[in-house]
Design an enzyme around this catalytic site. Structure first.
Site, mmCIF file in Angstrom:
data_model
loop_
_atom_site.group_PDB
_atom_site.id
_atom_site.type_symbol
_atom_site.label_atom_id
_atom_site.label_comp_id
_atom_site.label_asym_id
_atom_site.label_seq_id
_atom_site.Cartn_x
_atom_site.Cartn_y
_atom_site.Cartn_z
ATOM 1 N N ARG A 47 20.686 0.311 0.855
ATOM 2 C CA ARG A 47 19.918 0.097 1.814
ATOM 3 C C ARG A 47 19.810 0.848 3.051
ATOM 4 O O ARG A 47 18.732 0.912 3.783
ATOM 5 C CB ARG A 47 19.854 -1.408 2.318
ATOM 6 C CG ARG A 47 18.475 -2.074 2.842
ATOM 7 C CD ARG A 47 18.701 -3.662 3.459
ATOM 8 N NE ARG A 47 19.610 -4.176 2.571
ATOM 9 C CZ ARG A 47 20.601 -4.947 2.846
ATOM 10 N NH1 ARG A 47 21.446 -4.432 3.883
ATOM 11 N NH2 ARG A 47 21.055 -5.680 1.848
ATOM 12 N N TYR A 98 -6.813 -0.947 10.874
ATOM 13 C CA TYR A 98 -6.894 -1.387 9.585
ATOM 14 C C TYR A 98 -6.687 -2.831 9.521
ATOM 15 O O TYR A 98 -5.825 -3.365 10.276
ATOM 16 C CB TYR A 98 -5.505 -0.499 9.218
ATOM 17 C CG TYR A 98 -5.307 -0.657 7.507
ATOM 18 C CD1 TYR A 98 -6.128 -0.543 6.644
ATOM 19 C CD2 TYR A 98 -4.074 -1.724 7.178
ATOM 20 C CE1 TYR A 98 -5.666 -0.705 5.081
ATOM 21 C CE2 TYR A 98 -3.847 -1.978 5.948
ATOM 22 C CZ TYR A 98 -4.659 -1.625 4.958
ATOM 23 O OH TYR A 98 -4.409 -2.032 3.737
ATOM 24 N N ASP A 169 -1.367 5.125 14.827
ATOM 25 C CA ASP A 169 -1.333 4.990 13.340
ATOM 26 C C ASP A 169 -2.078 6.445 12.913
ATOM 27 O O ASP A 169 -3.376 6.346 13.250
ATOM 28 C CB ASP A 169 -2.300 3.846 12.898
ATOM 29 C CG ASP A 169 -2.133 3.830 11.285
ATOM 30 O OD1 ASP A 169 -1.976 4.698 10.823
ATOM 31 O OD2 ASP A 169 -2.326 2.789 10.535
ATOM 32 N N LYS A 194 -1.428 7.485 1.202
ATOM 33 C CA LYS A 194 -2.856 7.833 1.297
ATOM 34 C C LYS A 194 -2.772 9.388 1.259
ATOM 35 O O LYS A 194 -2.297 9.907 0.348
ATOM 36 C CB LYS A 194 -3.604 7.482 2.944
ATOM 37 C CG LYS A 194 -3.590 5.812 2.962
ATOM 38 C CD LYS A 194 -4.337 5.007 1.936
ATOM 39 C CE LYS A 194 -4.079 3.675 2.083
ATOM 40 N NZ LYS A 194 -4.519 2.969 3.364
HETATM 41 C C1 LIG Z 1 -3.759 1.759 4.249
HETATM 42 C C2 LIG Z 1 -3.414 1.678 5.561
HETATM 43 C C3 LIG Z 1 -2.438 1.178 6.121
HETATM 44 C C4 LIG Z 1 -1.293 0.161 5.152
HETATM 45 O O1 LIG Z 1 -0.639 0.847 4.372
HETATM 46 P P1 LIG Z 1 0.099 0.562 2.861
HETATM 47 O O2 LIG Z 1 0.543 1.884 2.277
HETATM 48 O O3 LIG Z 1 -1.196 0.276 2.123
HETATM 49 O O4 LIG Z 1 0.706 -0.642 3.159
HETATM 50 C C5 LIG Z 1 -2.069 1.023 7.249
HETATM 51 N N1 LIG Z 1 -2.999 1.996 8.112
HETATM 52 C C6 LIG Z 1 -4.123 2.525 7.746
HETATM 53 C C7 LIG Z 1 -5.052 3.282 8.753
HETATM 54 C C8 LIG Z 1 -4.502 2.531 6.354
HETATM 55 O O5 LIG Z 1 -5.438 3.310 5.997
#
Ligand SMILES: *Cc1c(COP(=O)(O)O)cnc(C)c1O
Length: 356
Positions: A47, A98, A169, A194
């Site tokens: 971990r 998001y 983000d 993504k």
């Molecule tokens: C998809 C997304 C998230 C969340 O990420 P996951 O990997 O699906 O948990 C957070 N911020 C943005 C801008 C996203 O597009």
């Protein structure tokens, strides 16, 4: 690879996080399946660290200009940061963050853990005023799926003056289009699910900071919560990251061409595109039903949520109950992939023509 001569992003994407170039060394850090390690070292338990995470973290950290920690998902990274907000303290966030981030904030607020103030990030004065009394200012730019862009330096300055930490983000922009740490923000967050991974086969998250003290606090929190990624995921995410620049350039080129063509189509009332990246949001002239029809009529474009893969996908965002009412009902978020743009347009145009 820390040779300053070779620090351009495309070179970093290809070379960072590799084993040393010695005879017979593998090019890629092998997938290390280990729940524990021989005692007495720095890591001790699965971990707390894994060579496959470290390789990914070294590469993404170098691209963003800080030290990286990887997580099981983007939301696991978000939760780890929000867990550090003190009891009753105020978090400022974009009203169009998001929806999973908004979900976490409202859950924490409903349980009396924090207070939140949601802002319109295109209104810099509103954001600056909201910083007063905040302990954390959360930014997402461009926002998902409204594609609004924040004045990060101005808001960052007001947030720091108020004694708040600033998080960006950076999922939509990627470090190739925006480097928040160079704008002096404290933490960058990614859904590595993504663009970073880029092939719609991995769930992973990451955060990056250039503050060593903050890094230690966040690492301790990840150790405590156990929100760590799988080893295979880290390997795949790094493999995806190696081609990020090539994928993003091609997807962005496709997106820009599609924006030009979509703007001239009578079935499309509005095209939102922040001038970079490969996400486009369109609003259909004939409403939500037309948007649903469009997303089910194409052959190449796939009706699916998520984004940032090599495949072109799209969806009407308000099909999700949690999507805020300020997002137009007929808005379709399009994640442009790296297929041939003429094929992408031909498929779209046929479906759009049918609507008019
Ligand atoms: C998809 C997304 C998230 C969340 O990420 P996951 O990997 O699906 O948990 C957070 N911020 C943005 C801008 C996203 O597009």
């Amino acid at each position: 690879m820390s040779d300053k001569r070779f620090s351009r992003p495309a070179t970093v994407a290809v070379t960072a996080g590799r084993p040393d170039l010695v005879p017979d060394a593998p090019f890629n850090t092998p997938i290390t399946m280990a729940s524990t390690y021989v005692g007495g070292g720095d890591v001790e338990y699965g971990r707390y660290g894994n060579p496959s995470w470290t390789a990914f973290e070294d590469a993404l950290g170098e691209l963003e200009g800080g030290r990286c920690l990887s997580f099981a998902s983007g939301l696991a990274a978000v939760a780890t940061i929000l867990d550090l907000v003190g009891q009753g303290q105020k978090v400022v966030a974009p009203r169009h963050s998001y929806n999973g981030t908004i979900g976490q904030l409202s859950d924490l607020e409903a349980r009396g853990r924090i207070t939140t103030q949601l802002v319109d990030i295109t209104n810099t004065d509103e954001c600056i005023a909201a910083c007063e009394g905040a302990s954390l200012v959360w930014l997402e730019s461009p926002t998902n799926p409204a594609l609004e862009v924040a004045d990060i330096p101005a808001i960052r300055e007001a947030a720091h003056a108020a004694g708040a930490y600033v998080v960006v983000d950076n999922t939509f922009a990627t470090p190739l289009r925006q480097k928040p740490l160079e704008m002096d923000v404290d933490i960058v967050v990614h859904s590595a699910t993504k663009y970073i991974s880029g092939h719609s086969d991995v769930l992973m998250g990451a955060l990056i900071t250039s503050d060593d003290e903050l890094f230690a606090v966040l690492k301790k929190r990840r150790d405590l919560l156990g929100s760590v990624p799988g080893t295979l995921e880290a390997f795949l995410a790094l493999r995806g990251l190696r081609t990020l620049h090539v994928r993003l350039d091609r997807a962005e080129e496709n997106a820009k061409e599609l924006v030009r063509r979509l703007e001239g189509h009578p079935a499309v009332a509005e095209v939102r595109y922040p001038a970079f990246g490969a996400i486009i949001s369109i609003v259909l002239a004939q409403g939500a039903m037309a948007a649903d029809l469009l997303t089910h009529k194409t052959k190449l474009w796939v009706h699916a949520t998520s984004l940032g893969g090599v495949e072109s996908t799209f969806e009407r965002r308000r099909r999700w109950k949690v999507e805020p009412a300020t997002i137009p009902d007929a808005l379709v978020r399009m994640s442009v992939g790296i297929e041939d743009v003429e094929d992408l347009w031909s498929d779209l145009e046929t479906a759009l023509d049918d609507l008019t």
